[in-house]
Design a protein around this motif. Structure first.
Motif, PDB file in Angstrom:
ATOM      1  N   TYR A  53     -13.795 -16.512  -3.582  1.00  0.00           N
ATOM      2  CA  TYR A  53     -13.453 -16.375  -2.227  1.00  0.00           C
ATOM      3  C   TYR A  53     -11.941 -15.981  -2.214  1.00  0.00           C
ATOM      4  CZ  TYR A  53     -11.078 -18.384   1.899  1.00  0.00           C
ATOM      5  OH  TYR A  53     -10.762 -18.523   3.236  1.00  0.00           O
ATOM      6  N   LEU A  54     -10.980 -16.677  -3.352  1.00  0.00           N
ATOM      7  CA  LEU A  54      -9.696 -16.462  -3.433  1.00  0.00           C
ATOM      8  C   LEU A  54      -9.428 -14.773  -3.681  1.00  0.00           C
ATOM      9  CD1 LEU A  54      -7.946 -19.410  -4.853  1.00  0.00           C
ATOM     10  CD2 LEU A  54      -7.980 -18.782  -2.531  1.00  0.00           C
ATOM     11  N   ILE A  55     -10.274 -14.355  -4.636  1.00  0.00           N
ATOM     12  CA  ILE A  55      -9.975 -13.067  -5.021  1.00  0.00           C
ATOM     13  C   ILE A  55     -10.180 -12.040  -3.922  1.00  0.00           C
ATOM     14  CG2 ILE A  55     -11.091 -11.348  -6.470  1.00  0.00           C
ATOM     15  CD1 ILE A  55     -11.686 -13.506  -8.578  1.00  0.00           C
ATOM     16  N   GLN A  56     -11.267 -12.151  -3.083  1.00  0.00           N
ATOM     17  CA  GLN A  56     -11.557 -11.624  -2.066  1.00  0.00           C
ATOM     18  C   GLN A  56     -10.362 -11.455  -0.907  1.00  0.00           C
ATOM     19  OE1 GLN A  56     -15.307 -12.024  -0.072  1.00  0.00           O
ATOM     20  NE2 GLN A  56     -16.470 -12.270  -2.294  1.00  0.00           N
TER      21      GLN A  56
ATOM     22  N   MET B 110      -5.206  -9.440   1.290  1.00  0.00           N
ATOM     23  CA  MET B 110      -3.648  -9.498   1.583  1.00  0.00           C
ATOM     24  C   MET B 110      -2.938  -8.409   1.066  1.00  0.00           C
ATOM     25  SD  MET B 110      -1.625 -13.043   1.122  1.00  0.00           S
ATOM     26  CE  MET B 110      -3.108 -14.446   1.587  1.00  0.00           C
ATOM     27  N   ILE B 111      -3.329  -7.899  -0.347  1.00  0.00           N
ATOM     28  CA  ILE B 111      -2.700  -6.997  -1.174  1.00  0.00           C
ATOM     29  C   ILE B 111      -2.857  -5.740  -0.030  1.00  0.00           C
ATOM     30  CG2 ILE B 111      -3.253  -5.313  -2.936  1.00  0.00           C
ATOM     31  CD1 ILE B 111      -4.196  -7.972  -4.462  1.00  0.00           C
ATOM     32  N   LYS B 112      -3.970  -5.436   0.381  1.00  0.00           N
ATOM     33  CA  LYS B 112      -4.116  -4.329   1.457  1.00  0.00           C
ATOM     34  C   LYS B 112      -3.148  -4.428   2.706  1.00  0.00           C
ATOM     35  CE  LYS B 112      -8.151  -1.409   2.063  1.00  0.00           C
ATOM     36  NZ  LYS B 112      -9.526  -1.446   1.969  1.00  0.00           N
TER      37      LYS B 112
ATOM     38  N   ASP C 263       2.317  -2.635  -3.618  1.00  0.00           N
ATOM     39  CA  ASP C 263       2.393  -1.725  -4.682  1.00  0.00           C
ATOM     40  C   ASP C 263       1.745  -2.263  -6.111  1.00  0.00           C
ATOM     41  OD1 ASP C 263       4.066   1.013  -5.724  1.00  0.00           O
ATOM     42  OD2 ASP C 263       3.665  -0.367  -7.249  1.00  0.00           O
ATOM     43  N   HIS C 264       1.095  -1.566  -6.590  1.00  0.00           N
ATOM     44  CA  HIS C 264       0.180  -2.213  -7.947  1.00  0.00           C
ATOM     45  C   HIS C 264       1.268  -2.920  -9.148  1.00  0.00           C
ATOM     46  CE1 HIS C 264      -3.375  -0.869  -6.872  1.00  0.00           C
ATOM     47  NE2 HIS C 264      -3.861  -0.145  -7.803  1.00  0.00           N
ATOM     48  N   ALA C 265       2.448  -2.428  -8.848  1.00  0.00           N
ATOM     49  CA  ALA C 265       3.453  -3.112  -9.983  1.00  0.00           C
ATOM     50  C   ALA C 265       3.810  -4.285  -9.591  1.00  0.00           C
ATOM     51  CB  ALA C 265       4.621  -2.209  -9.814  1.00  0.00           C
ATOM     52  N   ARG C 266       3.798  -4.813  -8.079  1.00  0.00           N
ATOM     53  CA  ARG C 266       4.061  -6.013  -7.735  1.00  0.00           C
ATOM     54  C   ARG C 266       3.184  -7.275  -7.929  1.00  0.00           C
ATOM     55  NH1 ARG C 266       6.768  -6.513  -2.883  1.00  0.00           N
ATOM     56  NH2 ARG C 266       6.107  -8.934  -3.109  1.00  0.00           N
ATOM     57  N   TYR C 267       2.054  -6.863  -8.254  1.00  0.00           N
ATOM     58  CA  TYR C 267       0.960  -8.099  -8.706  1.00  0.00           C
ATOM     59  C   TYR C 267      -0.033  -7.593  -9.636  1.00  0.00           C
ATOM     60  CZ  TYR C 267      -2.724  -5.287  -6.567  1.00  0.00           C
ATOM     61  OH  TYR C 267      -3.605  -4.387  -6.577  1.00  0.00           O
TER      62      TYR C 267
END
Ligand SMILES: Cc1cc2nc3c(=O)[nH]c(=O)nc-3n(C[C@H](O)[C@H](O)[C@H](O)COP(=O)(O)OP(=O)(O)OC[C@H]3O[C@@H](n4cnc5c(N)ncnc54)[C@H](O)[C@@H]3O)c2cc1C
Length: 299
Positions: free
Chosen positions: A221-224, A229-231, A236-240
């Protein structure tokens, strides 16, 4: 947790170490530095990063704390020499915090100087609540001396205030996890949903505040929700990055990598495997049954 699993978890101290070791083997790279470096190399080859933990905690003798630091110095050299994509994770009670904050600071300084020289990232793990304030204070003291990150726990009610304060003091690199220790209700959320809600509120706070975040969870659930939230934040990929423990849900781990996210695997190694292993087993009651099966096999 079924009554049977509860019983197994409660009686774990009575289970022979050889059996815990067999069940827990998949959570640990091995006893030696070479074992750990092989595992890290393998993850690197498959496009994943690592963070390596020299097993050990609650050291009560300064000489033992010094031995732990020596092991970290060798580890930092090995990572640098082999050009591995890996940082190190350290528990402050393993380097002397349970003896005195002064000793922990002195020892950590040695580790941090070596990491700085070798440009290796250091993550300070978070332990149980008697150590939270001191761990954060030590992080603050050293945060500008090398590439250094901290862990915060979503089950603690204080964490939002801690995160805001740390971000006010500069660019912060967090690992966000639920928290693994047993804490009193007065200071910690106990309900699974409340911990998940706080986890996501903290992640939002970190993304909004410009922090670097290691999203450390195996919770679907948290991953989804994190991916949503990332979207929505256009992160940016570099931030997380996502972070998972060695041996836990490898299929889930690989699917996150396939979706294009960075992944870092927490790789523990060393002779002091017992405390780490029993925590992993207690955390996942489904596994406790395996202890009993092993018991019969061993017999
Ligand atoms: C990289 C990393 C670093 C961490 N560092 C810290 C730290 O510094 N301090 C701290 O207090 N905690 C730390 N933790 C532990 C964390 O706080 C949680 O206790 C742990 O991750 C379980 O919570 P979860 O979010 O994975 O969700 P859960 O809901 O507990 O787990 C989700 C699913 O993952 C699977 N799973 C979870 N744990 C296991 C396991 N041990 N074996 C097999 N399957 C399992 C189960 O299928 C479970 O249903 C860390 C976790 C990770 C991933």
């Amino acid at each position: 947790m079924s009554l049977f699993d509860q019983l197994v978890v409660k009686t774990m101290p009575l289970v022979p170490r050889a059996i815990i070791r067999r069940v827990a083997a998949k959570y640990i790279a091995g006893e030696t530095l070479d074992d750990a470096m092989r595992v890290v190399q393998d993850f690197n080859t498959r496009g994943m990063h690592a963070t390596v933990d020299v097993l050990g905690e609650f050291v009560s003798d300064p000489a033992e704390a010094r031995l732990e630091i020596d092991a970290y110095l060798k580890l930092i050299d090995a990572i640098a020499e082999r050009k591995l994509k890996s940082g190190v994770s350290v528990k402050l009670t393993a380097v002397g915090l349970s003896i005195s904050p002064k000793l922990a600071r002195e020892n950590l300084k040695v580790l941090i100087d070596a990491a700085k020289k070798r440009d290796v990232f250091v993550r300070i793990d978070m332990e149980d609540s008697p150590y939270t304030s001191e761990t954060l204070a030590i992080f603050e003291d050293f945060r500008n001396e090398c590439r250094l990150g901290i862990v915060v726990q979503a089950y603690l009610k204080r964490t939002a205030d801690d995160v805001k304060r740390l971000m006010d003091h500069g660019q912060t690199n967090f690992r966000l996890c639920k928290g693994i220790y047993v804490e009193p209700e007065s200071i910690a959320y106990k309900d699974r949903r409340a911990v998940q809600d706080n986890y996501l509120a903290l992640l939002d706070l970190m993304f909004t505040g410009g922090a670097q975040v290691g999203i450390a969870t195996h919770d679907d659930y948290l991953i989804q929700e994190s991916e949503k939230m990332i979207k929505s934040h256009g992160m940016d990929h570099a931030r997380y990055e996502f972070q998972m423990l060695l041996g836990v849900l490898p299929e889930l781990r690989d699917s996150i990598v396939k979706r294009g996210h960075r992944m870092r695997v927490y790789v523990p190694f060393g002779k002091a495997w017992y405390g780490y292993s029993t925590r992993r087993l207690k955390e996942n009651p489904a596994l406790a049954g395996y202890v009993v099966k092993s018991l019969f096999k061993a017999g």
